[in-house]
Design a protein around this motif. Structure first.
Motif, mmCIF file in Angstrom:
data_model
loop_
_atom_site.group_PDB
_atom_site.id
_atom_site.type_symbol
_atom_site.label_atom_id
_atom_site.label_comp_id
_atom_site.label_asym_id
_atom_site.label_seq_id
_atom_site.Cartn_x
_atom_site.Cartn_y
_atom_site.Cartn_z
ATOM 1 N N ASP A 248 0.869 -1.171 0.000
ATOM 2 C CA ASP A 248 0.000 0.000 0.000
ATOM 3 C C ASP A 248 0.913 1.231 0.000
ATOM 4 N N LYS A 249 1.094 1.835 -1.168
ATOM 5 C CA LYS A 249 2.082 2.904 -1.311
ATOM 6 C C LYS A 249 1.741 4.132 -0.457
ATOM 7 N N ASN A 250 0.476 4.442 -0.343
ATOM 8 C CA ASN A 250 0.081 5.612 0.462
ATOM 9 C C ASN A 250 0.437 5.409 1.931
ATOM 10 N N GLN A 251 0.141 4.208 2.457
ATOM 11 C CA GLN A 251 0.448 3.929 3.851
ATOM 12 C C GLN A 251 1.959 3.863 4.076
ATOM 13 N N LEU A 252 2.670 3.274 3.084
ATOM 14 C CA LEU A 252 4.131 3.208 3.192
ATOM 15 C C LEU A 252 4.728 4.610 3.231
ATOM 16 N N SER A 253 4.268 5.486 2.352
ATOM 17 C CA SER A 253 4.782 6.864 2.333
ATOM 18 C C SER A 253 4.476 7.577 3.640
ATOM 19 N N SER A 254 3.280 7.348 4.186
ATOM 20 C CA SER A 254 2.903 7.968 5.449
ATOM 21 C C SER A 254 3.823 7.513 6.570
ATOM 22 N N ASP A 255 4.121 6.215 6.611
ATOM 23 C CA ASP A 255 5.000 5.686 7.661
ATOM 24 C C ASP A 255 6.434 6.176 7.499
ATOM 25 N N ILE A 256 6.872 6.341 6.250
ATOM 26 C CA ILE A 256 8.221 6.869 6.016
ATOM 27 C C ILE A 256 8.312 8.302 6.528
ATOM 28 N N MET A 257 7.287 9.109 6.248
ATOM 29 C CA MET A 257 7.301 10.497 6.700
ATOM 30 C C MET A 257 7.240 10.586 8.225
ATOM 31 N N ASN A 258 6.477 9.700 8.852
ATOM 32 C CA ASN A 258 6.421 9.686 10.320
ATOM 33 C C ASN A 258 7.783 9.339 10.908
ATOM 34 N N ALA A 259 8.460 8.377 10.288
ATOM 35 C CA ALA A 259 9.792 7.986 10.767
ATOM 36 C C ALA A 259 10.773 9.135 10.607
ATOM 37 N N VAL A 260 10.661 9.871 9.492
ATOM 38 C CA VAL A 260 11.557 11.007 9.244
ATOM 39 C C VAL A 260 11.326 12.116 10.266
ATOM 40 N N SER A 261 10.060 12.384 10.567
ATOM 41 C CA SER A 261 9.745 13.465 11.515
ATOM 42 C C SER A 261 10.252 13.148 12.920
ATOM 43 N N ASN A 262 10.349 11.875 13.261
ATOM 44 C CA ASN A 262 10.821 11.479 14.596
ATOM 45 C C ASN A 262 12.327 11.227 14.621
ATOM 46 N N SER A 263 12.948 11.297 13.443
ATOM 47 C CA SER A 263 14.380 11.015 13.374
ATOM 48 C C SER A 263 15.189 12.171 13.932
ATOM 49 N N LYS A 264 16.357 11.875 14.461
ATOM 50 C CA LYS A 264 17.231 12.919 14.990
ATOM 51 C C LYS A 264 18.675 12.572 14.674
ATOM 52 N N THR A 265 19.517 13.583 14.671
ATOM 53 C CA THR A 265 20.933 13.370 14.407
ATOM 54 C C THR A 265 21.707 13.305 15.712
ATOM 55 N N PHE A 266 22.861 12.617 15.648
ATOM 56 C CA PHE A 266 23.729 12.473 16.813
ATOM 57 C C PHE A 266 25.010 13.252 16.571
ATOM 58 N N SER A 267 25.858 13.296 17.572
ATOM 59 C CA SER A 267 27.108 14.051 17.428
ATOM 60 C C SER A 267 28.036 13.389 16.408
#
Length: 528
Positions: A248-267
């Motif tokens: 389901d491409k729409n759901q996959l894209s939604s989950d990818i965007m959610n993962a990106v929004s919660n992602s953070k960088t480290f030192s």
């Protein structure tokens, strides 16, 4: 030990001067399939290139072809065909100066102790003294490669009569232990000129049969079988893949965007990359987990259907009765022509449907065209059954090559190098951070191409690139500010043969092709 399927069976062989397989490929492949041919010596193929629509057709019937062709003028050619489920590979017999005949060679592996070297030869024109010198040189090199050899093809020397040329050919081949097994006429005008030599008594002479009623060439096909022994077959290939078509491409894209929004960088840049890659893999595993898939060997062309199979049965039935009288012979020729026309029609319809189905998808269209023209060649590797050992051998060879290159480079004494600065006004101390717009423009200009083990498959990355630009920009800028590409130094190395005609067994004939990660290449493009 060989990790293959091993059966006890006879190998069925065909020797035939086809007088062009370009205009009768369907009939030629029917001849092979109807007689369950495992390997064939074909001469006068009239092929004009290594890969074309004819070689693609041959592969679609479940066979593989190795061949030599005339690049400067038409006609000629020598080929070997094998069923694709057998263990075989082409070899290059390093013999220089052969000008009196054309040949191609390959090895079929039956067991670890039995490998049969096959040589297909086509000779035409006057019989010159140099022909025997060339053949002597070829057989001298060939016998060093295998104890078991079969040499077949169109020699254009009449072996049915005792004459100067037949006697000299018999004497030369006998000195290498060969026995010429064909005694029946192989040409429409008489004469035994298509020959098969056996140096190790592996042929079953009772199975020898010349199809003198076969009318597609002025030469008759020769059929025979080996004696019964163990024959190794390839195991169906098992790969690990993701089923992206059912996602389901729409759901996959939604989950990818959610993962990106919660992602953070480290030192550490490497930690930031690992965190991002792990998040993308987790999303992929949720929607399209890795599953094993078996790739079977194709036994027939993809356009085969029930109608065509029934037509083939009708043709075989007519062939059995064609010698009864003139009526049955005419009937057989009509049915054979109808079968050929139907095969060409089915093939044309199959590809037309594929093109229509993928209308607007240029990549899919190119794939169809490349498949039809046999442009996409399978990467050939040395015949090593132990894949981990083969990987280790390539790794050691490529590493040793780098060491040798460094050894021959002149050494430099750093103390002798002038250290005066060339520029005195300004220095490059840091990179200017990249903006999202700049990154978007770079990706638009250079395109998206992913490595097999990248954080997202290429098709998914393309569909979601706009939403991924912010996190990619963060990672690119962190790499530029820290001067680090840790975590991106791993590449998928694919050993690729430099030229299809080179010896597949010699590692020096391969070059390493590195598939780098998308993010690593993106950082390089930003710097440049």
């Amino acid at each position: 030990s060989l990790p293959k399927l091993v059966t006890v069976s006879q190998l069925k062989i065909l020797v035939w001067n086809a007088r062009s397989i370009n205009n009768k490929c369907a009939d030629t492949m029917c001849l092979l399939q109807d007689n369950s041919i495992d390997m064939a010596f074909l001469t006068e193929t009239w092929l004009t290139g290594h890969a074309n629509s004819t070689t693609a057709d041959i592969k679609s019937y479940g066979y593989v072809i190795f061949h030599e062709y005339r690049s400067d003028y038409k006609g000629g050619g020598a080929a070997l065909l094998f069923k694709s489920n057998l263990q075989f590979h082409s070899i290059q017999l390093k013999v220089s100066g052969i000008t009196t005949f054309e040949f191609t060679s390959a090895i079929i592996t039956c067991t670890s102790d039995m490998k049969i070297l096959l040589i297909s030869i086509y000779r035409t024109g006057p019989v010159l003294k140099k022909f025997y010198e060339d053949l002597d040189n070829l057989l001298g090199v060939a016998r060093l490669r295998s104890d078991y050899m079969l040499v077949g093809g169109d020699f254009n020397i009449h072996m049915e009569s005792i004459n100067e040329h037949s006697s000299e050919l018999k004497q030369l081949t006998s000195s290498y232990g060969f026995d010429q097994v064909i005694s029946q006429p192989t040409h429409i005008n008489g004469g035994t000129i298509d020959l098969l030599f056996d140096n190790s008594n592996i042929l079953d002479h009772e199975t020898l049969h010349v199809k003198s009623d076969f009318s597609l060439s002025d030469h008759f096909p020769l059929l025979c079988s080996t004696k019964t022994f163990h024959v190794a077959q390839k195991k169906p290939k098992v790969i690990v893949t993701r089923d992206l078509k059912r996602v389901d491409k729409n759901q996959l894209s939604s989950d990818i965007m959610n993962a990106v929004s919660n992602s953070k960088t480290f030192s550490q840049f490497s930690d930031s990359c690992k965190k991002f890659f792990d998040e993308m893999n987790s999303v992929l595993d949720l929607h399209a987990p890795l599953t094993p898939k078996t790739i079977s060997f194709v036994a027939h062309a993809p356009w085969f259907d029930t109608e065509y199979k029934n037509q083939r049965k009708l043709r075989r039935k007519a062939e059995k009765h064609k010698n009864k009288d003139e009526y049955h012979m005419t009937l057989f020729k009509e049915i054979r022509a109808e079968t050929t026309i139907m095969a060409n029609l089915k093939k044309r319809q199959y590809y037309s449907n594929l093109l229509e189905k993928n209308k607007g998808n240029m990549r899919a269209v190119y794939d169809v065209v490349n498949r039809e023209l046999d442009r996409k060649q399978e990467n050939t590797l040395p015949p090593e059954p132990d894949i981990p050992q083969l990987s280790k051998s390539f790794n050691e060879y490529f590493n040793e090559k780098i060491v040798k290159i460094r050894e021959v480079l002149p050494s430099i004494n750093c103390g002798q190098i002038e250290t005066e600065p060339v520029y005195s006004d300004s220095y490059l101390n840091e990179f200017v951070p990249c903006t999202e717009d700049e990154l978007r423009e770079i990706i638009k200009e250079t395109g998206i191409k992913c490595a097999p083990n990248d954080f997202l498959p290429e098709i998914i990355l393309k569909e979601n690139i706009d939403g991924l630009i912010p996190i990619l920009c963060q990672l690119v800028n962190q790499s530029l500010s820290t001067g680090s590409i840790e975590g991106l130094k791993i590449a998928d190395i694919i050993p690729t043969l430099k030229d299809i005609k080179l010896d597949h067994e010699d590692l020096k004939n391969y070059r390493p092709i590195s598939n780098l990660s998308f993010l690593g290449k993106l950082i390089e493009r930003v710097v440049l």
